[in-house]
Every structure is written in structure tokens, then in C-alpha cells.
Design a protein around this motif. Structure first.
Motif, PDB file in Angstrom:
ATOM      1  N   PHE A 195      11.611  -9.385   8.303  1.00  0.00           N
ATOM      2  CA  PHE A 195      12.299  -8.962   7.083  1.00  0.00           C
ATOM      3  C   PHE A 195      13.512  -8.118   7.453  1.00  0.00           C
ATOM      4  O   PHE A 195      13.407  -7.215   8.286  1.00  0.00           O
ATOM      5  CB  PHE A 195      11.351  -8.143   6.187  1.00  0.00           C
ATOM      6  N   SER A 196      14.624  -8.390   6.802  1.00  0.00           N
ATOM      7  CA  SER A 196      15.863  -7.692   7.152  1.00  0.00           C
ATOM      8  C   SER A 196      15.962  -6.303   6.539  1.00  0.00           C
ATOM      9  O   SER A 196      16.766  -5.478   6.989  1.00  0.00           O
ATOM     10  CB  SER A 196      17.071  -8.532   6.718  1.00  0.00           C
ATOM     11  N   SER A 197      15.158  -6.012   5.498  1.00  0.00           N
ATOM     12  CA  SER A 197      15.266  -4.735   4.797  1.00  0.00           C
ATOM     13  C   SER A 197      14.027  -4.514   3.936  1.00  0.00           C
ATOM     14  O   SER A 197      13.224  -5.430   3.718  1.00  0.00           O
ATOM     15  CB  SER A 197      16.509  -4.730   3.897  1.00  0.00           C
ATOM     16  N   LYS A 198      13.899  -3.283   3.434  1.00  0.00           N
ATOM     17  CA  LYS A 198      12.805  -2.999   2.494  1.00  0.00           C
ATOM     18  C   LYS A 198      12.964  -3.826   1.221  1.00  0.00           C
ATOM     19  O   LYS A 198      11.973  -4.244   0.625  1.00  0.00           O
ATOM     20  CB  LYS A 198      12.781  -1.511   2.139  1.00  0.00           C
ATOM     21  N   GLU A 199      14.211  -4.044   0.799  1.00  0.00           N
ATOM     22  CA  GLU A 199      14.448  -4.842  -0.395  1.00  0.00           C
ATOM     23  C   GLU A 199      13.934  -6.265  -0.223  1.00  0.00           C
ATOM     24  O   GLU A 199      13.361  -6.843  -1.148  1.00  0.00           O
ATOM     25  CB  GLU A 199      15.941  -4.846  -0.731  1.00  0.00           C
ATOM     26  N   GLU A 200      14.125  -6.825   0.961  1.00  0.00           N
ATOM     27  CA  GLU A 200      13.614  -8.177   1.213  1.00  0.00           C
ATOM     28  C   GLU A 200      12.088  -8.174   1.236  1.00  0.00           C
ATOM     29  O   GLU A 200      11.448  -9.136   0.789  1.00  0.00           O
ATOM     30  CB  GLU A 200      14.159  -8.732   2.522  1.00  0.00           C
ATOM     31  N   ILE A 201      11.498  -7.101   1.749  1.00  0.00           N
ATOM     32  CA  ILE A 201      10.043  -6.985   1.725  1.00  0.00           C
ATOM     33  C   ILE A 201       9.540  -6.987   0.287  1.00  0.00           C
ATOM     34  O   ILE A 201       8.579  -7.695  -0.051  1.00  0.00           O
ATOM     35  CB  ILE A 201       9.582  -5.705   2.457  1.00  0.00           C
ATOM     36  N   ILE A 240       6.128  -0.100  -9.599  1.00  0.00           N
ATOM     37  CA  ILE A 240       7.136   0.340  -8.631  1.00  0.00           C
ATOM     38  C   ILE A 240       8.532   0.151  -9.195  1.00  0.00           C
ATOM     39  O   ILE A 240       9.405   1.019  -9.065  1.00  0.00           O
ATOM     40  CB  ILE A 240       6.964  -0.425  -7.301  1.00  0.00           C
ATOM     41  N   VAL A 241       8.748  -0.982  -9.856  1.00  0.00           N
ATOM     42  CA  VAL A 241      10.067  -1.246 -10.463  1.00  0.00           C
ATOM     43  C   VAL A 241      10.394  -0.181 -11.495  1.00  0.00           C
ATOM     44  O   VAL A 241      11.503   0.378 -11.511  1.00  0.00           O
ATOM     45  CB  VAL A 241      10.097  -2.645 -11.101  1.00  0.00           C
ATOM     46  N   LEU A 242       9.443   0.137 -12.373  1.00  0.00           N
ATOM     47  CA  LEU A 242       9.681   1.130 -13.419  1.00  0.00           C
ATOM     48  C   LEU A 242       9.980   2.502 -12.824  1.00  0.00           C
ATOM     49  O   LEU A 242      10.823   3.250 -13.338  1.00  0.00           O
ATOM     50  CB  LEU A 242       8.470   1.211 -14.351  1.00  0.00           C
ATOM     51  N   GLN A 243       9.313   2.839 -11.728  1.00  0.00           N
ATOM     52  CA  GLN A 243       9.499   4.141 -11.099  1.00  0.00           C
ATOM     53  C   GLN A 243      10.836   4.242 -10.358  1.00  0.00           C
ATOM     54  O   GLN A 243      11.442   5.313 -10.313  1.00  0.00           O
ATOM     55  CB  GLN A 243       8.353   4.410 -10.113  1.00  0.00           C
ATOM     56  N   GLU A 244      11.284   3.138  -9.776  1.00  0.00           N
ATOM     57  CA  GLU A 244      12.407   3.194  -8.841  1.00  0.00           C
ATOM     58  C   GLU A 244      13.683   2.534  -9.350  1.00  0.00           C
ATOM     59  O   GLU A 244      14.708   2.570  -8.669  1.00  0.00           O
ATOM     60  CB  GLU A 244      12.004   2.517  -7.519  1.00  0.00           C
ATOM     61  N   ALA A 245      13.654   1.937 -10.527  1.00  0.00           N
ATOM     62  CA  ALA A 245      14.794   1.129 -10.975  1.00  0.00           C
ATOM     63  C   ALA A 245      16.087   1.927 -11.090  1.00  0.00           C
ATOM     64  O   ALA A 245      17.172   1.391 -10.821  1.00  0.00           O
ATOM     65  CB  ALA A 245      14.475   0.465 -12.313  1.00  0.00           C
ATOM     66  N   SER A 246      16.007   3.196 -11.457  1.00  0.00           N
ATOM     67  CA  SER A 246      17.241   3.977 -11.607  1.00  0.00           C
ATOM     68  C   SER A 246      17.935   4.194 -10.283  1.00  0.00           C
ATOM     69  O   SER A 246      19.169   4.235 -10.210  1.00  0.00           O
ATOM     70  CB  SER A 246      16.929   5.325 -12.267  1.00  0.00           C
ATOM     71  N   ARG A 247      17.166   4.311  -9.198  1.00  0.00           N
ATOM     72  CA  ARG A 247      17.759   4.511  -7.869  1.00  0.00           C
ATOM     73  C   ARG A 247      17.969   3.207  -7.124  1.00  0.00           C
ATOM     74  O   ARG A 247      18.839   3.105  -6.259  1.00  0.00           O
ATOM     75  CB  ARG A 247      16.859   5.439  -7.036  1.00  0.00           C
ATOM     76  N   PHE A 248      17.149   2.219  -7.437  1.00  0.00           N
ATOM     77  CA  PHE A 248      17.233   0.925  -6.750  1.00  0.00           C
ATOM     78  C   PHE A 248      17.284  -0.190  -7.786  1.00  0.00           C
ATOM     79  O   PHE A 248      16.301  -0.915  -7.990  1.00  0.00           O
ATOM     80  CB  PHE A 248      16.035   0.734  -5.806  1.00  0.00           C
ATOM     81  N   LYS A 258       0.831  -1.210   0.000  1.00  0.00           N
ATOM     82  CA  LYS A 258       0.000   0.000   0.000  1.00  0.00           C
ATOM     83  C   LYS A 258       0.861   1.254   0.000  1.00  0.00           C
ATOM     84  O   LYS A 258       0.641   2.179  -0.787  1.00  0.00           O
ATOM     85  CB  LYS A 258      -0.925  -0.013   1.213  1.00  0.00           C
ATOM     86  N   LEU A 259       1.878   1.287   0.858  1.00  0.00           N
ATOM     87  CA  LEU A 259       2.714   2.478   0.987  1.00  0.00           C
ATOM     88  C   LEU A 259       3.666   2.630  -0.188  1.00  0.00           C
ATOM     89  O   LEU A 259       3.904   3.750  -0.658  1.00  0.00           O
ATOM     90  CB  LEU A 259       3.489   2.427   2.303  1.00  0.00           C
ATOM     91  N   PHE A 260       4.232   1.526  -0.673  1.00  0.00           N
ATOM     92  CA  PHE A 260       5.099   1.605  -1.845  1.00  0.00           C
ATOM     93  C   PHE A 260       4.329   2.171  -3.039  1.00  0.00           C
ATOM     94  O   PHE A 260       4.849   2.985  -3.809  1.00  0.00           O
ATOM     95  CB  PHE A 260       5.648   0.225  -2.225  1.00  0.00           C
ATOM     96  N   ALA A 261       3.090   1.699  -3.220  1.00  0.00           N
ATOM     97  CA  ALA A 261       2.282   2.155  -4.348  1.00  0.00           C
ATOM     98  C   ALA A 261       1.877   3.614  -4.204  1.00  0.00           C
ATOM     99  O   ALA A 261       1.833   4.356  -5.180  1.00  0.00           O
ATOM    100  CB  ALA A 261       1.041   1.277  -4.487  1.00  0.00           C
ATOM    101  N   GLN A 262       1.586   4.032  -2.979  1.00  0.00           N
ATOM    102  CA  GLN A 262       1.131   5.411  -2.748  1.00  0.00           C
ATOM    103  C   GLN A 262       2.283   6.411  -2.773  1.00  0.00           C
ATOM    104  O   GLN A 262       2.184   7.478  -3.383  1.00  0.00           O
ATOM    105  CB  GLN A 262       0.426   5.512  -1.390  1.00  0.00           C
ATOM    106  N   ASN A 263       3.381   6.060  -2.084  1.00  0.00           N
ATOM    107  CA  ASN A 263       4.443   7.030  -1.819  1.00  0.00           C
ATOM    108  C   ASN A 263       5.750   6.752  -2.542  1.00  0.00           C
ATOM    109  O   ASN A 263       6.641   7.601  -2.541  1.00  0.00           O
ATOM    110  CB  ASN A 263       4.722   7.089  -0.308  1.00  0.00           C
ATOM    111  N   GLY A 264       5.867   5.559  -3.119  1.00  0.00           N
ATOM    112  CA  GLY A 264       7.124   5.161  -3.730  1.00  0.00           C
ATOM    113  C   GLY A 264       7.982   4.370  -2.760  1.00  0.00           C
ATOM    114  O   GLY A 264       7.836   4.484  -1.529  1.00  0.00           O
ATOM    115  N   PHE A 265       8.876   3.588  -3.316  1.00  0.00           N
ATOM    116  CA  PHE A 265       9.748   2.748  -2.490  1.00  0.00           C
ATOM    117  C   PHE A 265      10.702   3.590  -1.659  1.00  0.00           C
ATOM    118  O   PHE A 265      10.877   3.366  -0.466  1.00  0.00           O
ATOM    119  CB  PHE A 265      10.525   1.790  -3.393  1.00  0.00           C
ATOM    120  N   VAL A 269      10.684   2.170   7.072  1.00  0.00           N
ATOM    121  CA  VAL A 269      10.269   0.964   7.793  1.00  0.00           C
ATOM    122  C   VAL A 269       9.305   1.325   8.916  1.00  0.00           C
ATOM    123  O   VAL A 269       8.330   0.602   9.177  1.00  0.00           O
ATOM    124  CB  VAL A 269      11.494   0.207   8.334  1.00  0.00           C
ATOM    125  N   GLU A 270       9.545   2.451   9.579  1.00  0.00           N
ATOM    126  CA  GLU A 270       8.621   2.847  10.651  1.00  0.00           C
ATOM    127  C   GLU A 270       7.236   3.169  10.108  1.00  0.00           C
ATOM    128  O   GLU A 270       6.226   2.959  10.807  1.00  0.00           O
ATOM    129  CB  GLU A 270       9.164   4.028  11.454  1.00  0.00           C
TER     130      GLU A 270
END
Length: 217
Positions: free
Chosen positions: A58-64, A117-125, A28-35, A40-41
Motif C-alpha cells: 500500500f502506498s499510503s494510509k489513504e490507500e489502506i 472512522i469517516v464521520l470522525q475524520e472527514a473534516s481533517r481527511f 483495529k488501530l484506526f478504530a481504536q486510535n483514529g486515522f 504506518v509503523e
């Protein structure tokens, strides 16, 4: 005990349910606000648990994100691989079945949110793109190539470059749903995928099917 009609507080729910609650909140949050903008909080607050509890699962947002892909889409890629290897169905029928399953799944906004999300964030992540490619794209491409290659070998399809043909299979499918759910173009059609699949399949088969005797190849 009387049913008050109120849902049980999240902190009282079974521990085995919490990873899914974390994933639901994250999507929900990734879709609304971006990765990148989602912390995490924020996920913990949305899920109704502590930040430490998120890290328990989960150890990280990436693992999520990887877990979201594994939960929503990877099973379809796995099923497509299995069908491509083991099915003795007519190649055209099998290809249509795979396309129908994919289209039905992509018509769910929660599922389509992941490639968006991948298309939006791939350049940074770039690791998000690599995760999606490893879990979904490479497996789906390999399975579709195998279906087309089997169709060629059986004489169902004319000889084509299977790897390039797969782009013609996947590209219109993704474009259809991204146009609908991202840009609002024919949104109603993207929510009901069957008409698109019939049109896409008709055009696709006219390019793949081996011509009848006497027709130009």
C-alpha cells in the motif's frame, strides 16, 4: 511434525496473506486510535512485518482505508446494484432483501467501524469521505433509487420522490447501528438486526405502498 498449538509466525506466512494482515491491523488501530493518530509503523508492528513491507502493498494510509472499504462494504454495494438492474422480484420483497443484507453486515462492528472512522475524520481527511462516498454511498443510493423507481413504474409503490425516499430508507438503518455500537443504546438489539428490520420495513412500506382502491393517497 507435532502440532505445538502455536500459530505460525507472521513472517513465515505466505506473502499473499500479508495484505489482509495489514488491513486487519489497520482497521483495529484506526478504530481504536483514529486515522490521524495511527502511523504506518504502528500498523507494521501490529501486523508483525516491517514498515517497508507495508509500503510494498500500500502506498499510503489513504490507500489502506480504500482497500478496507473495498474489502468490507463495496461488494455489498456492487451486489445491490446488480439486483436493482436485473432482478424481477416484487419491489417490496427486493427492498427488504437489500435492507436485510445491509443490516446484517452493519451489525458487524468491523464493518460499522469504517463509516464511524469517516464521520470522525472527514473534516481533517476529506478524501476518506470521498472514498467512502464513491465506493459505497453513491452506488447504494443509485441502486435503491432504481428499486423504488421500478416499484413506482410497476404500480407497487405510490409516486414519491425516489431520491428523497432513499434517505428515509438509509437514515434509520445507520442511526440504529450507530446508536447501538457508538452510544451503547440498545446495544443487544443492534447486534441482532432482524427485529429492527421488521419494524423498519413495516413503517417504510406503509409510506411507500400504493393504497388500496378507495383509500386516500
Amino acid at each position: 511434525m507435532m502440532d505445538t498449538g502455536q500459530s505460525e509466525p507472521k513472517w513465515r506466512r505466505r506473502a499473499e496473506d500479508r495484505p489482509d494482515e495489514v488491513l486487519d491491523a489497520s482497521l483495529k488501530l484506526f478504530a481504536q486510535n483514529g486515522f490521524a493518530a495511527t502511523k504506518v509503523e504502528d500498523i507494521a508492528t501490529e501486523a508483525g512485518i516491517s514498515k517497508g513491507a507495508v509500503y510494498r502493498y500500500f502506498s499510503s494510509k489513504e490507500e489502506i482505508f480504500e482497500s478496507l472499504v473495498k474489502r468490507a462494504i463495496a461488494p455489498i454495494a456492487e451486489r445491490t446494484e446488480d439486483l436493482a438492474r436485473t432482478s424481477h422480484e416484487d419491489s417490496a420483497v427486493l427492498l427488504k432483501a437489500v435492507l436485510t443484507v445491509a443490516a446484517t453486515k452493519l451489525s458487524d462492528p468491523d464493518t460499522l467501524a469504517l463509516p464511524r472512522i469517516v464521520l470522525q475524520e472527514a473534516s481533517r481527511f476529506p478524501e476518506l469521505a470521498q472514498t467512502y462516498r464513491r465506493q459505497v454511498i453513491d452506488r447504494a443510493i443509485g441502486a435503491l433509487e432504481l428499486i423504488i423507481e421500478k416499484g413506482i413504474a410497476r404500480g407497487d409503490f405510490r409516486p414519491v420522490n425516489a431520491r428523497l425516499a432513499v434517505r428515509n430508507v438509509i437514515g434509520p438503518l445507520l442511526a440504529h447501528f450507530l446508536l447501538g455500537q457508538t452510544f451503547g443504546i440498545d446495544r443487544e438489539a443492534s447486534a441482532s438486526p432482524h427485529s429492527f428490520i421488521e419494524s423498519h420495513y413495516d413503517i417504510l412500506m406503509r409510506g411507500l405502498m400504493k393504497p388500496e382502491t378507495g383509500e386516500p393517497q
